[in-house]
Design a protein around this motif. Structure first.
Motif, PDB file in Angstrom:
ATOM      1  N   TYR A  87      53.685  42.223  39.254  1.00  0.00           N
ATOM      2  CA  TYR A  87      52.280  42.627  39.434  1.00  0.00           C
ATOM      3  C   TYR A  87      51.603  42.889  38.092  1.00  0.00           C
ATOM      4  N   ILE A  88      52.258  43.679  37.229  1.00  0.00           N
ATOM      5  CA  ILE A  88      51.662  44.005  35.930  1.00  0.00           C
ATOM      6  C   ILE A  88      51.529  42.750  35.071  1.00  0.00           C
ATOM      7  N   TRP A  89      52.516  41.857  35.135  1.00  0.00           N
ATOM      8  CA  TRP A  89      52.431  40.619  34.347  1.00  0.00           C
ATOM      9  C   TRP A  89      51.197  39.823  34.749  1.00  0.00           C
ATOM     10  N   GLN A  90      50.902  39.777  36.037  1.00  0.00           N
ATOM     11  CA  GLN A  90      49.705  39.053  36.487  1.00  0.00           C
ATOM     12  C   GLN A  90      48.428  39.751  36.018  1.00  0.00           C
ATOM     13  N   LEU A  91      48.409  41.082  36.046  1.00  0.00           N
ATOM     14  CA  LEU A  91      47.228  41.797  35.551  1.00  0.00           C
ATOM     15  C   LEU A  91      46.973  41.489  34.080  1.00  0.00           C
ATOM     16  N   ILE A  92      48.051  41.342  33.313  1.00  0.00           N
ATOM     17  CA  ILE A  92      47.906  41.070  31.882  1.00  0.00           C
ATOM     18  C   ILE A  92      47.475  39.637  31.628  1.00  0.00           C
ATOM     19  N   ARG A 121      43.680  50.710  45.458  1.00  0.00           N
ATOM     20  CA  ARG A 121      42.591  49.732  45.604  1.00  0.00           C
ATOM     21  C   ARG A 121      42.778  48.571  44.620  1.00  0.00           C
ATOM     22  N   ARG A 122      43.243  48.870  43.395  1.00  0.00           N
ATOM     23  CA  ARG A 122      43.445  47.800  42.410  1.00  0.00           C
ATOM     24  C   ARG A 122      44.504  46.805  42.913  1.00  0.00           C
ATOM     25  N   LEU A 123      45.587  47.353  43.471  1.00  0.00           N
ATOM     26  CA  LEU A 123      46.637  46.496  44.008  1.00  0.00           C
ATOM     27  C   LEU A 123      46.106  45.643  45.157  1.00  0.00           C
ATOM     28  N   TRP A 124      45.274  46.240  45.997  1.00  0.00           N
ATOM     29  CA  TRP A 124      44.727  45.493  47.137  1.00  0.00           C
ATOM     30  C   TRP A 124      43.744  44.414  46.688  1.00  0.00           C
ATOM     31  N   ILE A 125      42.900  44.732  45.727  1.00  0.00           N
ATOM     32  CA  ILE A 125      41.839  43.805  45.330  1.00  0.00           C
ATOM     33  C   ILE A 125      42.396  42.558  44.648  1.00  0.00           C
ATOM     34  N   HIS A 126      43.671  42.622  44.202  1.00  0.00           N
ATOM     35  CA  HIS A 126      44.291  41.463  43.560  1.00  0.00           C
ATOM     36  C   HIS A 126      45.178  40.662  44.518  1.00  0.00           C
ATOM     37  N   ASP A 148      44.454  38.149  46.218  1.00  0.00           N
ATOM     38  CA  ASP A 148      44.213  36.704  46.163  1.00  0.00           C
ATOM     39  C   ASP A 148      44.892  36.013  44.989  1.00  0.00           C
ATOM     40  N   ILE A 149      45.511  36.782  44.061  1.00  0.00           N
ATOM     41  CA  ILE A 149      46.249  36.131  42.972  1.00  0.00           C
ATOM     42  C   ILE A 149      47.742  36.414  43.074  1.00  0.00           C
ATOM     43  N   LEU A 150      48.179  37.095  44.137  1.00  0.00           N
ATOM     44  CA  LEU A 150      49.575  37.494  44.292  1.00  0.00           C
ATOM     45  C   LEU A 150      50.223  36.759  45.461  1.00  0.00           C
ATOM     46  N   PRO A 151      51.541  36.544  45.394  1.00  0.00           N
ATOM     47  CA  PRO A 151      52.254  35.947  46.534  1.00  0.00           C
ATOM     48  C   PRO A 151      52.352  36.946  47.680  1.00  0.00           C
ATOM     49  N   PHE A 152      52.844  36.453  48.837  1.00  0.00           N
ATOM     50  CA  PHE A 152      52.858  37.278  50.034  1.00  0.00           C
ATOM     51  C   PHE A 152      53.570  38.611  49.832  1.00  0.00           C
ATOM     52  N   PHE A 153      54.737  38.582  49.155  1.00  0.00           N
ATOM     53  CA  PHE A 153      55.542  39.807  49.121  1.00  0.00           C
ATOM     54  C   PHE A 153      54.939  40.890  48.220  1.00  0.00           C
ATOM     55  N   LEU A 154      53.893  40.563  47.458  1.00  0.00           N
ATOM     56  CA  LEU A 154      53.223  41.548  46.611  1.00  0.00           C
ATOM     57  C   LEU A 154      51.869  41.977  47.170  1.00  0.00           C
ATOM     58  N   ARG A 155      51.563  41.525  48.387  1.00  0.00           N
ATOM     59  CA  ARG A 155      50.223  41.810  48.924  1.00  0.00           C
ATOM     60  C   ARG A 155      50.238  43.024  49.861  1.00  0.00           C
ATOM     61  N   LEU A 156      49.250  43.889  49.678  1.00  0.00           N
ATOM     62  CA  LEU A 156      49.004  44.955  50.646  1.00  0.00           C
ATOM     63  C   LEU A 156      48.368  44.345  51.896  1.00  0.00           C
ATOM     64  N   PRO A 157      48.247  45.116  52.973  1.00  0.00           N
ATOM     65  CA  PRO A 157      47.626  44.577  54.192  1.00  0.00           C
ATOM     66  C   PRO A 157      46.252  43.985  53.922  1.00  0.00           C
ATOM     67  N   GLU A 158      45.846  43.046  54.740  1.00  0.00           N
ATOM     68  CA  GLU A 158      44.595  42.324  54.520  1.00  0.00           C
ATOM     69  C   GLU A 158      43.379  43.241  54.649  1.00  0.00           C
ATOM     70  N   ALA A 159      43.425  44.181  55.563  1.00  0.00           N
ATOM     71  CA  ALA A 159      42.283  45.080  55.752  1.00  0.00           C
ATOM     72  C   ALA A 159      42.139  45.999  54.543  1.00  0.00           C
ATOM     73  N   PRO A 160      40.900  46.317  54.124  1.00  0.00           N
ATOM     74  CA  PRO A 160      40.700  47.214  52.975  1.00  0.00           C
ATOM     75  C   PRO A 160      41.362  48.567  53.224  1.00  0.00           C
ATOM     76  N   PRO A 161      41.965  49.149  52.220  1.00  0.00           N
ATOM     77  CA  PRO A 161      42.596  50.462  52.395  1.00  0.00           C
ATOM     78  C   PRO A 161      41.599  51.491  52.920  1.00  0.00           C
ATOM     79  N   TRP A 162      42.059  52.306  53.855  1.00  0.00           N
ATOM     80  CA  TRP A 162      41.266  53.397  54.426  1.00  0.00           C
ATOM     81  C   TRP A 162      39.929  52.885  54.982  1.00  0.00           C
ATOM     82  N   ASP A 163      39.992  51.700  55.575  1.00  0.00           N
ATOM     83  CA  ASP A 163      38.826  51.086  56.234  1.00  0.00           C
ATOM     84  C   ASP A 163      37.645  50.892  55.280  1.00  0.00           C
ATOM     85  N   GLY A 164      37.930  50.846  53.978  1.00  0.00           N
ATOM     86  CA  GLY A 164      36.872  50.583  53.007  1.00  0.00           C
ATOM     87  C   GLY A 164      36.000  51.779  52.688  1.00  0.00           C
ATOM     88  N   GLU A 165      36.388  52.976  53.134  1.00  0.00           N
ATOM     89  CA  GLU A 165      35.572  54.165  52.863  1.00  0.00           C
ATOM     90  C   GLU A 165      35.568  54.498  51.373  1.00  0.00           C
TER      91      GLU A 165
END
Length: 720
Positions: A87-92, A169-174, A176-193
């Protein structure tokens, strides 16, 4: 939920499920900073690889004052360590990795990665691992709500809750650049509040985030810094030059160099050396042995005579020992102490080993002057280069050029790591220009504030991780503490009363200078900086250069202080109106309306940032400016004075020192009238003086009549 097949580090050719197009997958030997700009002085063999558990970010850090920055993955729970590295390597490196605050093209700075890695991401990952998570895809939305509850149960401070939520949120917002096993659930965390709604509170206002330095501490600190520059610097520079000359003669600096001497030349030099000591009534340079006894300091004597340190074991050495001279308690420089403090020598004779300390103190004094009186950011000051100051003879201004890093971005909004030269220079006052000139005398570095005034030799391949040559923020903060300590100790020794008191806000960090300067400019515009230089004059100069632009950030600090000052003034005005204070003049009705309306509008208002203060200051209700014997209820289009700023600038202010009697913005309060009565009494004494020159008599009589008319108009009989 079924997790995708895990990816192992020893399978570099395996592409994980769901790897998006455009995402590069690193192998064990992939360079950590593969897609980052690297310093030209970096040894490629020392670049960190993906398989390393400690990643060195310093090759991608260009700020000269930056501290060493590394990522230690050993602190990450073992089940999530590999996933975190991916994850960090992709952020860099991923071109689409972005910050959360602006556009999708704004890349995360390496310094930012290091900050959130240690400060907020690591505790989030620790909580995940404690729930049995080994891949980010295993996190569920219900689990994130539990995480939110845990922050409350653990009593985590509000500002830390904000940051940890941001990392989720940072982990979730990325995704679209991460493979499946690094992805949080598709829905925004905490319903986007919004975070403030989730926590039902906001992070505190900005009042205490950067504490200003108290007047009782800042004024003597600045006075002593200027004293070092103007009074003590000549002695210090002379001692430092002598120290460097003698140091260059030390054996470790003379390897490979041979100095041929004619027969008898060294003996003649020794004879002259001993005669000089006798004539001054001094002993041989001495040093303490391990047993506490004094003995000749042979290395220093060798430097003075410009000969080999082995002189101790020669006939020349015996000549010195048999001279009959006592051994002094130290090695003193020949540089005389010429400056004084109120008739007392500012320093006893300067020992050899004291010169570097004094030179460092002088460098620190110059930093205090330049940093405090320019309005520049700390990093910008620490990265200033030799030759950065010039004098514009046409405008009569001192200009200071330099790099800026905060906000330095390319056309796509990505940080420019090596910084950018300012399009507009800072305009500085004379004393700051003198400080820069003094710094250029102290050393040969291309930087004004090198980490060491005298560079040290390093063995190739053995350099420290931090390649920046400038002093780091913490180093300069420590230097300021040492400067204050030296001053206070000298005051104690000399029985002086102008020591630097302990500041109530804690240690004096350089980051506090900007807000402190803004406070003095707003509250003490006629306060003296040095000689006849006032804070108001310094502010006028600064507004002509980069510090006067909104991009520099100084105006935000000033706006915050201005906001506090005006709110306090409005509160006092309202209190006096309610107590029956009378107001007269063409803008009297506008004054009463604005004071009462501003009290209702802004009572209890909390600002989210300094920039918010600048925006709020544009409100017409706050445009009440008290001067000497008058008050301006500013409406820029009606003002008769020369405005400071343009009519449509929210920061525009009137020139209360140049108030015009016919201005429609003018009012007089009872407080103003009391001041005018005192002035009228003084003028009456001049007018009644039969010996006063006719021209002065006529001028003062006109001014007296004007003041008497104002006072008369303000009297109760004039009230409707």
């Amino acid at each position: 939920m079924t997790s995708p097949a895990p990816i192992l580090l020893d399978e570099p050719d395996t592409r994980p499920d769901g790897l998006p197009d455009g995402t590069v997958w690193p192998g064990p030997d992939t360079i950590v900073l593969m897609n980052r700009q690297i310093r030209s002085d970096t040894d490629p063999a020392r670049l960190s690889r993906f398989t390393d558990d400690r990643w060195d970010l310093n090759p991608g850090i260009f700020e000269g004052h930056a501290r060493s920055q590394t990522l230690n993955f050993e602190i990450i729970p073992e089940p999530l360590r590999l996933a975190t590295k991916f994850y960090i390597w992709q952020l860099i490196n991923h071109p689409k990795a972005r910050t959360l605050r602006r556009s999708a093209t704004n890349r995360v700075a390496l310094h930012t990665v290091e900050i959130f890695f240690y400060g907020s991401l690591q505790p989030v990952l620790k909580w995940f691992a404690g729930r049995g998570i080994s891949e980010f895809c295993q996190v569920t939305n219900d689990m994130l709500w539990d995480f939110l509850d845990a922050l409350d149960e653990d009593g985590v401070a509000i500002h830390k809750r904000y940051r940890r939520i941001t990392e989720v949120r940072r982990l979730w917002i990325h995704r679209d650049i991460l493979p499946f096993f690094l992805r949080l659930p598709e829905a925004p965390p905490w319903d986007g509040e919004d975070t403030k709604d989730l926590l039902e509170t906001t992070r505190g206002g900005r009042e205490n985030r950067t504490k200003r330095i108290s007047e009782q501490s800042m004024q003597p600190l600045l006075r002593w810094a200027i004293r070092f520059l103007e009074d003590l610097s000549e002695d210090i520079v002379a001692a430092w030059d002598e120290y460097r000359m003698l140091q260059s003669r030390r054996p470790e600096h003379r390897r490979g160099q041979r100095r041929g001497r004619k027969s008898g030349e060294l003996q003649a030099d020794i004879t002259a050396f001993l005669s000089e000591l006798r004539s001054r009534g001094e002993g041989l340079p001495g040093s303490r042995r391990n047993d506490g006894t004094l003995g000749p300091a042979w290395r220093h004597i060798a430097s003075l005579l410009n000969c080999s340190a082995s002189i101790e074991n020669t006939g020349s050495g015996r000549l010195i020992l048999e001279s009959g001279l006592p051994v002094a308690d130290d090695c003193y420089l020949d540089t005389p102490v010429t400056a004084d403090l109120d008739g007392q020598p500012w320093h006893p004779r300067i020992p050899f080993h004291e010169a570097p300390r004094l030179a460092r103190l002088l460098s620190t004094a110059c930093f205090i002057i330049v940093a405090y009186l320019s309005g520049a950011r700390v990093g910008e000051i620490l990265n200033l280069r030799r030759g950065c100051v010039s004098h514009d003879k046409v405008l009569g201004l001192w200009l200071m050029e330099g790099l800026y890093f905060k906000g330095a971005e390319d056309e796509e909004g990505n940080k420019i790591p090596e910084g950018t030269v300012r399009e507009d220079p800072w305009v500085i006052i004379d004393i700051a220009a003198k400080a820069v000139a003094m710094l250029e005398q102290l050393h040969d570095s291309h930087l004004l504030f090198p980490n060491r005034l005298k560079p040290i030799k390093t063995t190739p391949g053995m350099e420290t991780k931090r390649r920046g040559e400038a002093r780091a923020d913490q180093i300069i903060a420590d230097d300021i503490t040492k400067f204050i300590g030296w001053v206070n100790e000298r005051c104690r020794q000399l029985g002086r009363k102008d020591h630097i008191p302990v500041d109530a806000g804690g240690s004096i960090a350089p980051s506090r200078f900007r807000r402190t300067l803004a406070w003095f400019i707003r509250r003490k515009p006629r306060g003296l900086i040095a000689a006849s230089i006032q804070y108001g004059h310094a502010h006028t100069q600064m507004l002509q250069g980069y510090a006067g632009s909104y991009e520099a950030g100084f105006l935000d600090d000033y706006a915050f202080e201005d906001w506090l000052f005006r709110i306090e003034g409005i509160a006092e005005d309202e209190r006096r109106l309610l107590a029956g204070e009378h107001v007269s003049g063409p803008a009297a009705d506008a004054y009463r309306y604005r004071v009462q309306a501003a009290g209702r509008e802004f009572a209890g208002r909390v600002l989210n940032s300094e920039r918010h203060a600048r925006d709020v200051l544009g409100n017409p209700l706050l445009q009440i400016h008290h001067g000497e014997g008058m008050t301006c209820v500013l409406t820029p289009a009606l003002a008769a004075c020369q405005l400071r700023g343009s009519v449509d600038d929210p920061m525009v202010t009137p020139d209360t020192d140049d108030c015009r009697p016919n201005c429609q913005c003018l009012v007089h309060t009872d407080r103003d009238i009391e001041i005018n009565k005192v002035r009228a009494a003084e003028l009456a004494g001049i007018v009644n003086d039969t010996l006063a020159p006719p021209i002065r008599h006529a001028r003062e009589k006109r001014e007296l009549n004007r003041l008497l008319a104002i006072i008369e108009h303000h009297q109760p009989k004039s009230r409707p």
